[in-house]
Scaffold this active site. Structure first.
Site, PDB file in Angstrom:
ATOM      1  N   LEU A   1      72.983  49.547   8.443  1.00  0.00           N
ATOM      2  CA  LEU A   1      72.386  48.287   7.995  1.00  0.00           C
ATOM      3  C   LEU A   1      72.716  47.132   8.920  1.00  0.00           C
ATOM      4  O   LEU A   1      71.979  46.170   9.026  1.00  0.00           O
ATOM      5  CB  LEU A   1      72.897  47.933   6.598  1.00  0.00           C
ATOM      6  CG  LEU A   1      72.508  48.877   5.462  1.00  0.00           C
ATOM      7  CD1 LEU A   1      73.266  48.527   4.201  1.00  0.00           C
ATOM      8  CD2 LEU A   1      71.015  48.810   5.214  1.00  0.00           C
ATOM      9  N   GLY A   2      73.864  47.200   9.540  1.00  0.00           N
ATOM     10  CA  GLY A   2      74.264  46.082  10.386  1.00  0.00           C
ATOM     11  C   GLY A   2      75.590  46.380  11.049  1.00  0.00           C
ATOM     12  O   GLY A   2      76.204  47.425  10.823  1.00  0.00           O
TER      13      GLY A   2
ATOM     14  N   GLY B   1      79.214  44.272  12.430  1.00  0.00           N
ATOM     15  CA  GLY B   1      79.895  42.977  12.406  1.00  0.00           C
ATOM     16  C   GLY B   1      81.315  43.060  12.891  1.00  0.00           C
ATOM     17  O   GLY B   1      81.743  44.085  13.420  1.00  0.00           O
ATOM     18  N   GLY B   2      82.007  41.961  12.690  1.00  0.00           N
ATOM     19  CA  GLY B   2      83.352  41.829  13.219  1.00  0.00           C
ATOM     20  C   GLY B   2      84.317  42.885  12.721  1.00  0.00           C
ATOM     21  O   GLY B   2      85.239  43.283  13.417  1.00  0.00           O
ATOM     22  N   PHE B   3      84.116  43.320  11.513  1.00  0.00           N
ATOM     23  CA  PHE B   3      85.059  44.294  10.982  1.00  0.00           C
ATOM     24  C   PHE B   3      84.540  45.724  11.075  1.00  0.00           C
ATOM     25  O   PHE B   3      85.196  46.647  10.661  1.00  0.00           O
ATOM     26  CB  PHE B   3      85.409  43.962   9.531  1.00  0.00           C
ATOM     27  CG  PHE B   3      86.042  42.618   9.370  1.00  0.00           C
ATOM     28  CD1 PHE B   3      87.296  42.376   9.912  1.00  0.00           C
ATOM     29  CD2 PHE B   3      85.402  41.606   8.699  1.00  0.00           C
ATOM     30  CE1 PHE B   3      87.889  41.133   9.788  1.00  0.00           C
ATOM     31  CE2 PHE B   3      85.988  40.361   8.561  1.00  0.00           C
ATOM     32  CZ  PHE B   3      87.229  40.118   9.108  1.00  0.00           C
TER      33      PHE B   3
ATOM     34  N   PRO C   1      80.762  48.507  11.432  1.00  0.00           N
ATOM     35  CA  PRO C   1      79.377  48.705  11.017  1.00  0.00           C
ATOM     36  C   PRO C   1      79.240  48.915   9.506  1.00  0.00           C
ATOM     37  O   PRO C   1      80.197  49.287   8.841  1.00  0.00           O
ATOM     38  CB  PRO C   1      78.972  49.979  11.750  1.00  0.00           C
ATOM     39  CG  PRO C   1      80.248  50.691  11.982  1.00  0.00           C
ATOM     40  CD  PRO C   1      81.324  49.668  12.109  1.00  0.00           C
ATOM     41  N   VAL C   2      78.026  48.679   8.997  1.00  0.00           N
ATOM     42  CA  VAL C   2      77.746  48.859   7.576  1.00  0.00           C
ATOM     43  C   VAL C   2      76.610  49.856   7.413  1.00  0.00           C
ATOM     44  O   VAL C   2      75.608  49.789   8.123  1.00  0.00           O
ATOM     45  CB  VAL C   2      77.325  47.523   6.917  1.00  0.00           C
ATOM     46  CG1 VAL C   2      77.117  47.708   5.432  1.00  0.00           C
ATOM     47  CG2 VAL C   2      78.359  46.463   7.172  1.00  0.00           C
TER      48      VAL C   2
ATOM     49  N   LYS D   1      81.158  49.805   4.291  1.00  0.00           N
ATOM     50  CA  LYS D   1      81.615  49.093   5.485  1.00  0.00           C
ATOM     51  C   LYS D   1      82.726  49.926   6.107  1.00  0.00           C
ATOM     52  O   LYS D   1      83.762  50.142   5.482  1.00  0.00           O
ATOM     53  CB  LYS D   1      82.103  47.696   5.107  1.00  0.00           C
ATOM     54  CG  LYS D   1      82.675  46.956   6.282  1.00  0.00           C
ATOM     55  CD  LYS D   1      82.965  45.517   5.938  1.00  0.00           C
ATOM     56  CE  LYS D   1      81.713  44.701   6.008  1.00  0.00           C
ATOM     57  NZ  LYS D   1      81.966  43.275   6.187  1.00  0.00           N
TER      58      LYS D   1
ATOM     59  N   ASP E   1      83.807  32.362   6.315  1.00  0.00           N
ATOM     60  CA  ASP E   1      82.614  32.713   7.084  1.00  0.00           C
ATOM     61  C   ASP E   1      81.375  32.687   6.193  1.00  0.00           C
ATOM     62  O   ASP E   1      80.560  33.605   6.216  1.00  0.00           O
ATOM     63  CB  ASP E   1      82.792  34.082   7.740  1.00  0.00           C
ATOM     64  CG  ASP E   1      81.748  34.315   8.841  1.00  0.00           C
ATOM     65  OD1 ASP E   1      81.171  33.318   9.327  1.00  0.00           O
ATOM     66  OD2 ASP E   1      81.514  35.475   9.219  1.00  0.00           O
TER      67      ASP E   1
END
Ligand SMILES: *[C@@H]1O[C@H](CO)[C@@H](O)[C@H](O)[C@H]1NC(C)=O
Ligand SMILES: *[C@@H]1O[C@H](CO)[C@@H](O)[C@H](O)[C@H]1NC(C)=O
Ligand SMILES: *[C@@H]1O[C@H](CO)[C@@H](O)[C@H](O)[C@H]1NC(C)=O
Ligand SMILES: *[C@@H]1O[C@H](CO)[C@@H](O)[C@H](O)[C@H]1NC(C)=O
Ligand SMILES: *[C@@H]1O[C@H](CO)[C@@H](O)[C@H](O)[C@H]1NC(C)=O
Ligand SMILES: *[C@@H]1O[C@H](CO)[C@@H](O)[C@H](O)[C@H]1NC(C)=O
Ligand SMILES: *[C@@H]1O[C@H](CO)[C@@H](O)[C@H](O)[C@H]1NC(C)=O
Ligand SMILES: *[C@@H]1O[C@H](CO)[C@@H](O)[C@H](O)[C@H]1NC(C)=O
Length: 818
Positions: free
Chosen positions: A507-508, A510-512, A514-515, A529, A626
């Site tokens: 899905l995406g 990010g900083g922490f 992938p999702v 996540k 954030d």
């Protein structure tokens, strides 16, 4: 007029022409007070005489402070019978009648003594009380008549506000019509006697504000009135003879008064400031939106930390759900389960303003137990509470629907409301942790663990008490705790659900990490996540933190369902949101049309509420750090849910509270002090919220905003429009007809308050929620922070300040749809 007084006044009028203005210290039948002369109290603090307010041209007899340059009238005799010229005269008769004469002969106003008079004299006391007494009774305190019994719009210290039950005398305050006209307006303040007495402000025939019944310390609807305040002491007397409130000043040289103000319908308390030579407002009623009488209807509870402020009490639901959800709460709430009478019980609600009802009843000596039995015996009794909370004694019970209840965060009183047994039954499955966690709310995590451990150690011993507590469930706190165990997902199961983390399910990023989207065996959709961060945390620490974050439950937060820890793998499992994130709507030309203004406003309010919960109402104090459009997800009904909360806390390893070496956030949303100095606080979240608000209104991103006319960013643009008086120009074109000008203007205004340069100038989220929900006046924003678009318009990426080149620490959107 008898012959004697006529002679007397002719004599005095003669005198009056010899001496100009004279101050006298008493008036007797032989010495009336003509216009131009005044009667002064023995200590020189108050003065009585004729005056003409404003430009009215009418003349009145009144009392004012002698030593205050601002003419402040505290009492008026002939409020409804003005003199049309300055020919007034005050006199008393031998029989003890007080009269105001016009043109020497016409009586325009009079008051009579309450007992036989013998050589009566009229004096003004140092309290401001005008008293008529027999000459021989001087200094005895026995009065034939006193102005304190007939208040105008002002309550002075030592003046009784309330009833003399023996004579039926009702001392109540009535505001002036306006500053030119002291005649009584429709705004009054009176003690209501029925049942448990309490002060009520009336606007005409409508109740406007209730102070709540006396509870031994103060009035249950006015918890800010504290006995230990440094300025005044107060007492409430309630016996067979009298019901009254009275206050006295702790320092007698202070000057203070309470006055009804017709202009803004408030009861205001002022003190005189010697330095500035002005009256200083130190308190007023009603204080806020929730003080509005009956705002939430029957069984509705007003809580001004919530949005909307009205909530049905636990065990009740809106009578008309459609109207309720559109903000019309007047129809109130009804029971989920009907009463049964014989087999009912009571649910305890904490820290409430006690309700109003058609009928209430008190007994000051009964025990609480007897009170409960008494209420249980009569099927129309809906609630009971103790009369005096200092001793937990006495009994107050209410018959009929309960209205005008509000929730206080501190103060207020316990109220036991009748519930059907089946409603009570469903409450018994409480977790053991509830109490421990409630206590631990504001404390830090290690302490929580400590208390939890302590609690379990003790739990056997205390089990009986707890059962008792469970029956009369404390439900002033939000939702019940669920089991402490956070579901652990096996790696194999997640792997299966996400098709072995296939790219097509991603899905995406990010900083922490992938999702991925996933589907469990039972068909439930989840978002996973996969954390790529190797933080210094041990497994247990991680688990505990995640458990705590999982406790954060609010309808405007994405729900964490569980986690997975196996080997090096750490994963978080969330509920899946089908409708993508907010940015995919508001910044998209076509999809933005799906969000009309009322939807956007609902989203704004929802996000505000979710953030308030994180900041204040949850057990942990969470700063999101954030918040941005892509972190606001939308469920199938377009309800906003904040995602990625609590992660900065969990993974921000090297941070101290309030300062962090690694800045996690997104340019365009970061508050100046956070982006530049790494200082974060709830106020840096407020800044991000402000940016988000302006983005939702305008449909533009703050970062990358471009206007041919200037090089301001979105914040600067909004500031400019508000200052130029065209805030509506900010509204996105896609809003079209749906745009509600007053709401849009108000939201723009609030947005700008949130993005003030100085964190202290930004409101807290609870103020924001209140401002959104009510019509209260907004402070004027100063010039906000970060006005200019300095860097090249970039993409909406997030950057780690300390290591921005290597680690691509994009803060991610968990659940972007495909
Ligand atoms: C003032 O009032 C008196 C009686 O109260 C009346 O006779 C007189 O005409 C009034 N004068 C004016 C100027 O209205
Ligand atoms: C009131 O008394 C004064 C002084 O005696 C006199 O000049 C005036 O004419 C009287 N007015 C009336 C209306 O009697
Ligand atoms: C005032 O009271 C006295 C006795 O208390 C009575 O004689 C007199 O008639 C009263 N006057 C009026 C105008 O009511
Ligand atoms: C009372 O107030 C006066 C004037 O404000 C001040 O000078 C005085 O010190 C005060 N007295 C006490 C006991 O606080
Ligand atoms: C009424 O309140 C307003 C605002 O608080 C104030 O400006 C005004 O002076 C008050 N009026 C009176 C008569 O005290
Ligand atoms: C009292 O009863 C009347 C009529 O039954 C109702 O309209 C009103 O709202 C009630 N007032 C309160 C305070 O319950
Ligand atoms: C109040 O309760 C006490 C004790 O239960 C009782 O003796 C007394 O008569 C009651 N008073 C009233 C006014 O009901
Ligand atoms: C219950 O209380 C109401 C209100 O005081 C009263 O009218 C009614 O008679 C009472 N009913 C019983 C059974 O005592």
């Amino acid at each position: 007029m008898d012959a004697f007084t006529l002679i007397a006044f002719v004599g005095t009028c003669f005198l009056f022409f010899l001496k100009a203005s004279t101050a006298v210290d008493s008036i007797s039948p032989s010495e009336p007070l003509p216009y131009g002369n005044t009667l002064v109290s023995s200590d020189g603090s108050f003065e009585l005489g004729f005056f003409s307010p404003g430009s009215s041209g009418n003349w009145y007899l009144g009392i004012w402070y002698k030593n205050i340059p601002v003419r402040t009238v505290v009492w008026v005799a002939n409020r409804m019978n003005p003199l049309n010229d300055s020919s007034g005269m005050l006199m008393i008769t031998n029989t003890g009648e007080i009269q105001i004469l016009s043109q020497n002969v016409t009586v325009v106003w009079s008051a009579n003594s309450t007992a036989a008079a013998q050589n009566p004299v009229l004096q003004l006391l140092s309290t401001g009380n005008l008293v008529l007494m027999n000459e021989r009774d001087e200094n005895s305190g026995a009065y034939l008549w006193q102005s304190f019994d007939y208040p105008s719009d002002t309550l002075l210290p030592e003046m009784k506000f309330g009833w003399d039950l023996r004579t039926g005398l009702d001392r109540r305050l009535t505001a002036w019509k306006n500053s030119d006209d002291p005649s009584p307006s429709d705004f009054t303040w009176e003690f209501e006697l029925q049942g448990d007495p309490e002060g009520v402000l009336w606007k005409g025939l409508q109740k406007y504000f209730r102070g709540g019944p006396w509870n031994g310390i103060g009035f249950s609807g006015s918890p800010s009135l504290k006995p230990n305040n440094p300025i005044f002491a107060y007492e409430f007397v309630f016996n067979e003879d009298e019901v009254y409130y009275m206050y006295t000043l702790r320092n007698k040289s202070l000057i203070s008064r309470i006055v009804l103000n017709q202009t803004d319908y408030t009861a205001q308390r002022y003190t005189w400031s010697e330095e500035t030579q002005t009256w200083r407002l130190i308190g007023y009623l009603p204080r806020d939106y929730c003080d509005t009488y009956g705002l939430c209807g029957a069984y509705g509870n007003c809580d001004n930390t919530q949005l909307p402020a009205c909530q049905c009490l636990k065990g009740f639901k809106p009578r008309l759900p459609d109207r309720w959800s559109s903000g019309d709460w007047s129809q109130g709430c009804v029971r989920n389960k009907p009463l049964n009478c014989q087999r009912d019980g009571f649910l305890r609600f904490k820290q409430l303003k006690l309700p109003d009802a058609n009928h209430s009843w008190v007994n000051r000596t009964m025990t609480l137990k007897d009170c409960k039995d008494k209420c249980l015996q009569n099927c129309s009794c809906m609630a009971y509470s103790s009369f005096d909370i200092t001793e937990g004694s006495g009994c107050a019970i209410w018959f009929g629907d309960l209205v005008d209840i509000r929730q206080f965060q501190s103060g207020g009183q316990d109220l036991f409301i009748r519930m059907s047994a089946s409603e009570l039954g469903s409450k018994i499955n409480e977790t053991k942790l509830k109490i421990a966690l409630t206590i631990a709310t504001p404390l830090s995590f290690p302490l929580v663990v400590l208390i939890v451990c302590y609690y379990f150690g003790k739990s056997k011993k205390r089990s009986e008490e707890r059962i008792e507590e469970k029956k009369e469930t404390d439900i002033s706190n939000e939702g019940q705790e669920e089991d402490m165990e956070l579901p652990m997902f096996e790696l194999a199961r997640i792997s299966n659900a996400t098709d072995n983390f296939s790219v097509s399910n991603k899905l995406g990023e990010g900083g922490f990490g992938p999702v991925y989207k996933g589907k469990l065996e039972d068909g439930r959709e989840i978002a996973v996540k996969r954390l790529s961060l190797t933080s210094g945390q041990g497994i247990n620490e991680f688990k505990n933190e995640v458990k705590l974050v999982a406790k954060l439950q609010h309808r405007n937060l994405v729900r964490l369902l569980g986690c997975c820890i196996e080997g090096e793998e750490k994963m978080l499992v969330y509920e899946y949101m089908p409708n993508k994130s907010l940015d995919s709507f508001i910044f998209d030309q076509t999809r933005s049309k799906e969000l009309d203004w009322s939807r956007r406003f609902r989203i704004i309010c929802g996000v505000a509420r979710g953030l308030l919960y994180l900041h204040q109402d949850s057990r942990l104090r969470i700063i999101h750090r954030d918040l941005k459009a892509s972190n606001v997800l939308l469920d199938s009904e377009m309800n906003p849910k904040i995602s990625d909360f609590g992660l900065a806390r969990t993974f921000g390893g090297d941070q101290t509270e309030g300062n962090t070496k690694r800045v996690v956030g997104t340019y365009g949303y970061m508050a100046p002090e956070y982006a530049i100095d790494g200082l974060f606080s709830v106020k840096s979240d407020v800044f991000s919220f402000g940016v988000l608000l302006l983005e939702i209104i305008s449909g533009f991103k703050n970062r990358g905003f471009f206007q041919p006319k200037h090089n301001l960013n979105l914040i600067g643009h909004a500031w400019r429009l508000l200052r130029e008086g065209n805030p509506l120009e900010l509204a996105a074109e896609s809003l079209g007809e749906s745009c509600n000008p007053s709401e849009v203007t108000r939201c723009t205004h609030i947005g700008l308050l949130c993005v003030q340069q100085n964190p202290e100038d930004r409101p807290t989220m609870s103020s924001v929620v209140l401002m959104l929900a009510s019509e209260i006046e907004l402070p004027q924003p100063k010039q906000p922070g970060f006005l200019l678009e300095k860097t090249a318009p970039g993409t909406d990426t997030s950057t780690s300040k300390h290591d921005s080149t290597t680690v691509n620490e994009i803060t991610i959107t968990i659940l972007q749809g495909r």
